[in-house]
Scaffold this motif. Structure first.
Motif, mmCIF file in Angstrom:
data_model
loop_
_atom_site.group_PDB
_atom_site.id
_atom_site.type_symbol
_atom_site.label_atom_id
_atom_site.label_comp_id
_atom_site.label_asym_id
_atom_site.label_seq_id
_atom_site.Cartn_x
_atom_site.Cartn_y
_atom_site.Cartn_z
ATOM 1 N N ARG A 1 -42.274 -2.034 -69.925
ATOM 2 C CA ARG A 1 -41.413 -2.277 -68.762
ATOM 3 C C ARG A 1 -40.236 -1.309 -68.696
ATOM 4 O O ARG A 1 -39.608 -1.159 -67.655
ATOM 5 N N THR A 2 -39.939 -0.644 -69.783
ATOM 6 C CA THR A 2 -38.846 0.330 -69.759
ATOM 7 C C THR A 2 -39.306 1.700 -69.275
ATOM 8 O O THR A 2 -38.475 2.595 -69.088
ATOM 9 N N LEU A 3 -40.606 1.883 -69.052
ATOM 10 C CA LEU A 3 -41.146 3.194 -68.657
ATOM 11 C C LEU A 3 -40.877 3.435 -67.168
ATOM 12 O O LEU A 3 -41.762 3.340 -66.323
ATOM 13 N N VAL A 4 -39.639 3.721 -66.870
ATOM 14 C CA VAL A 4 -39.210 3.900 -65.483
ATOM 15 C C VAL A 4 -39.007 5.379 -65.188
ATOM 16 O O VAL A 4 -38.309 6.089 -65.923
ATOM 17 N N SER A 5 -39.645 5.837 -64.118
ATOM 18 C CA SER A 5 -39.486 7.223 -63.654
ATOM 19 C C SER A 5 -38.728 7.195 -62.337
ATOM 20 O O SER A 5 -39.214 6.647 -61.342
ATOM 21 N N SER A 6 -37.547 7.787 -62.309
ATOM 22 C CA SER A 6 -36.706 7.685 -61.106
ATOM 23 C C SER A 6 -35.833 8.914 -60.884
ATOM 24 O O SER A 6 -34.866 8.853 -60.126
ATOM 25 N N ASN A 7 -36.171 10.038 -61.552
ATOM 26 C CA ASN A 7 -35.293 11.207 -61.435
ATOM 27 C C ASN A 7 -36.085 12.454 -61.054
ATOM 28 O O ASN A 7 -35.862 13.534 -61.590
ATOM 29 N N SER A 8 -37.020 12.288 -60.122
ATOM 30 C CA SER A 8 -37.753 13.434 -59.603
ATOM 31 C C SER A 8 -36.932 14.126 -58.524
ATOM 32 O O SER A 8 -35.873 13.636 -58.105
ATOM 33 N N LYS A 9 -37.431 15.247 -58.057
ATOM 34 C CA LYS A 9 -36.775 15.947 -56.951
ATOM 35 C C LYS A 9 -36.711 15.056 -55.718
ATOM 36 O O LYS A 9 -35.727 15.047 -54.977
ATOM 37 N N TYR A 10 -37.750 14.265 -55.511
ATOM 38 C CA TYR A 10 -37.785 13.346 -54.379
ATOM 39 C C TYR A 10 -36.695 12.284 -54.514
ATOM 40 O O TYR A 10 -36.023 11.930 -53.532
ATOM 41 N N ASP A 11 -36.501 11.751 -55.720
ATOM 42 C CA ASP A 11 -35.437 10.774 -55.942
ATOM 43 C C ASP A 11 -34.073 11.384 -55.638
ATOM 44 O O ASP A 11 -33.220 10.749 -55.007
ATOM 45 N N GLN A 12 -33.857 12.592 -56.112
ATOM 46 C CA GLN A 12 -32.578 13.255 -55.864
ATOM 47 C C GLN A 12 -32.348 13.454 -54.371
ATOM 48 O O GLN A 12 -31.227 13.314 -53.869
ATOM 49 N N PHE A 13 -33.425 13.753 -53.635
ATOM 50 C CA PHE A 13 -33.325 13.879 -52.176
ATOM 51 C C PHE A 13 -32.947 12.539 -51.544
ATOM 52 O O PHE A 13 -32.057 12.470 -50.670
ATOM 53 N N LEU A 14 -33.577 11.465 -51.989
ATOM 54 C CA LEU A 14 -33.287 10.144 -51.433
ATOM 55 C C LEU A 14 -31.847 9.725 -51.693
ATOM 56 O O LEU A 14 -31.224 9.042 -50.870
ATOM 57 N N LEU A 15 -31.319 10.148 -52.814
ATOM 58 C CA LEU A 15 -29.948 9.782 -53.191
ATOM 59 C C LEU A 15 -28.906 10.754 -52.643
ATOM 60 O O LEU A 15 -27.714 10.613 -52.919
ATOM 61 N N GLY A 16 -29.352 11.737 -51.880
ATOM 62 C CA GLY A 16 -28.426 12.716 -51.318
ATOM 63 C C GLY A 16 -27.898 13.694 -52.333
ATOM 64 O O GLY A 16 -26.840 14.303 -52.123
ATOM 65 N N GLN A 17 -28.651 13.868 -53.419
ATOM 66 C CA GLN A 17 -28.196 14.759 -54.497
ATOM 67 C C GLN A 17 -28.994 16.052 -54.561
ATOM 68 O O GLN A 17 -28.814 16.850 -55.463
ATOM 69 N N GLY A 18 -29.880 16.247 -53.614
ATOM 70 C CA GLY A 18 -30.698 17.460 -53.599
ATOM 71 C C GLY A 18 -31.418 17.568 -52.269
ATOM 72 O O GLY A 18 -31.432 16.635 -51.459
ATOM 73 N N GLU A 19 -32.020 18.718 -52.036
ATOM 74 C CA GLU A 19 -32.722 18.969 -50.783
ATOM 75 C C GLU A 19 -34.177 19.311 -51.037
ATOM 76 O O GLU A 19 -34.533 19.821 -52.108
ATOM 77 N N PHE B 1 -38.545 11.973 -67.392
ATOM 78 C CA PHE B 1 -39.438 10.892 -67.805
ATOM 79 C C PHE B 1 -40.395 11.346 -68.898
ATOM 80 O O PHE B 1 -40.625 10.630 -69.875
ATOM 81 N N ILE B 2 -40.963 12.524 -68.744
ATOM 82 C CA ILE B 2 -41.976 12.970 -69.706
ATOM 83 C C ILE B 2 -41.368 13.561 -70.979
ATOM 84 O O ILE B 2 -42.098 13.916 -71.902
ATOM 85 N N SER B 3 -40.042 13.653 -71.028
ATOM 86 C CA SER B 3 -39.382 14.170 -72.237
ATOM 87 C C SER B 3 -38.407 13.168 -72.851
ATOM 88 O O SER B 3 -37.761 13.468 -73.855
#
Length: 380
Positions: free
Chosen positions: A194-212, A368-370
């Motif tokens: 349950r701790t295997l959470v992936s949430s820091n992709s380029k897409y996530d950064q875009f959704l959070l307004g932290q990347g394009e 996530f993979i590292s």
């Protein structure tokens, strides 16, 4: 032989000093052996994921439980021949898949399904391609006992762990009991997974307004989430109908996350979900997996039939097979004429397919993979 005894007063002093020393020793031992309750672990979901998940009331997160689960996940002694662990088929570098069409078990015998990615499982309520497990606790024990995968009876798994002083201590720290059981093995494994959470992709950064995203990636995103309307000319990739939210998977409402996506004709359909529900309308339906880190999880589909994302797009664009349980989301979007050999499919251009694949690549999460917290604790 003559014995010399100290005066009575000195004896009383000696006894008193000895008593004080004994109390100090006992107090010290008590502090050293005091039972420490498991330390609660606060699970904080990514802000943009939401809180539509449930943690079992009888298996809340603890630091000790998660660490025990991590060790068990990579423990090869939980297989009959000591050569295979959960981590053998779910490798972190491949987003917890194994890169094979079918996985190899204890005797290198092949399973009949491709290894599913393990990611963001806390938001899921059905597990395996056919949905036969409804909790992670239930899911976690099946590969151990499966005669092809790890082939170790659960009572023997318990015995092996009980014979390990290290694991006995770890179970005691996690669950405050001397008795190791299959239920506790399942709980520890489930806590870790349950701790295997992936949430820091380029897409996530875009959704959070932290990347394009690039213009190509934006085009791919729009196509991904658009349900095409052939009658009006609205173009879309129809992907988001099944991979329907930012987690790109969904199964919380019954078995809505299971689909027949046109892989085979009527006579070649596998049972899939029907093996669980016994309903004919569920034949050929399989779980829509998360597309998180999809660029790392080839080959694709439950049987690993597609080696590349290009092949996947080609399937949805021009190779849909018609059957009685074909998902209506696909037949509507592609305007299939089921009464003739003519099929008007998605009609995506090469440019549009390349854009969708570019978007899918934005779902890769290098963190996530590292992440060391998910890694093999036994590696050299």
């Amino acid at each position: 032989m003559e014995f010399h005894f100290p005066p009575v007063a000195d004896v009383m002093k000696l006894r008193f000093v000895s008593y004080i020393i004994l109390l100090l020793i006992l107090g010290s031992c008590s502090e050293d052996t005091q039972i420490q309750a498991p330390t609660a672990y606060e699970f904080v979901p990514p802000a943009h994921f939401g809180d539509n998940f449930d943690i079992p009331s009888d298996n809340s997160f603890t630091i000790q439980g998660i660490e025990l689960g991590r060790n068990l996940f990579y423990e090869k002694n939980l297989s009959r021949n000591g050569q295979v662990s959960c981590g053998s088929c779910h490798q972190q570098s491949k987003a917890f898949t194994d890169g094979s069409k079918f996985s190899k078990g204890v005797d290198r015998e092949l399973t009949d399904k491709s290894s599913m990615a393990l990611v963001n499982l806390v938001w899921n309520t059905k597990f395996f391609w056919d949905g036969r497990a409804v909790t992670l606790e239930e899911q976690s024990l099946q590969p151990i006992a499966d005669h092809i995968e790890m082939d170790l009876p659960l009572d023997e798994a318990v015995e092996r762990l009980t014979n390990s002083e290290s694991y006995k201590q770890q179970f005691f720290s996690a669950f405050e009991t001397d008795e190791i059981t299959a239920d506790l093995i399942a709980k520890a494994l489930a806590q870790f997974m349950r701790t295997l959470v992936s949430s820091n992709s380029k897409y996530d950064q875009f959704l959070l307004g932290q990347g394009e995203l690039t213009e190509q990636e934006k085009l791919g995103m729009n196509l991904f989430f658009t349900h095409p309307e052939p009658s009006t000319g609205l173009r879309g990739g129809n992907c988001g109908d099944c991979h329907l939210n930012i987690l790109t998977s969904g199964d919380r409402e019954g078995y809505q996350g299971f689909h027949n996506n046109g892989l085979d004709t009527e006579n070649n359909l596998e049972e899939g979900l029907m093996s669980v529900t016994a309903k004919a309308e569920d034949k050929g339906k399989f779980k829509a997996p998360s597309l998180r880190n999809i660029a790392l999880t080839a080959p694709y589909m439950h049987d690993g039939r597609f080696a590349t994302l290009d092949e996947v797009l080609d399937h949805y664009n021009e190779e849909i097979r018609i059957s009685s349980t074909l998902d209506v989301l696909i037949s509507d979007a592609t305007n299939l004429n089921t009464k003739s050999d003519e099929q008007v499919l998605l009609g995506l251009t090469d440019e549009e397919k390349e854009a969708i694949i570019a978007f899918l690549n934005t779902l890769t999460d290098d963190e996530f993979i590292s992440n060391e917290a998910f890694s093999n604790p036994f590696r050299p």
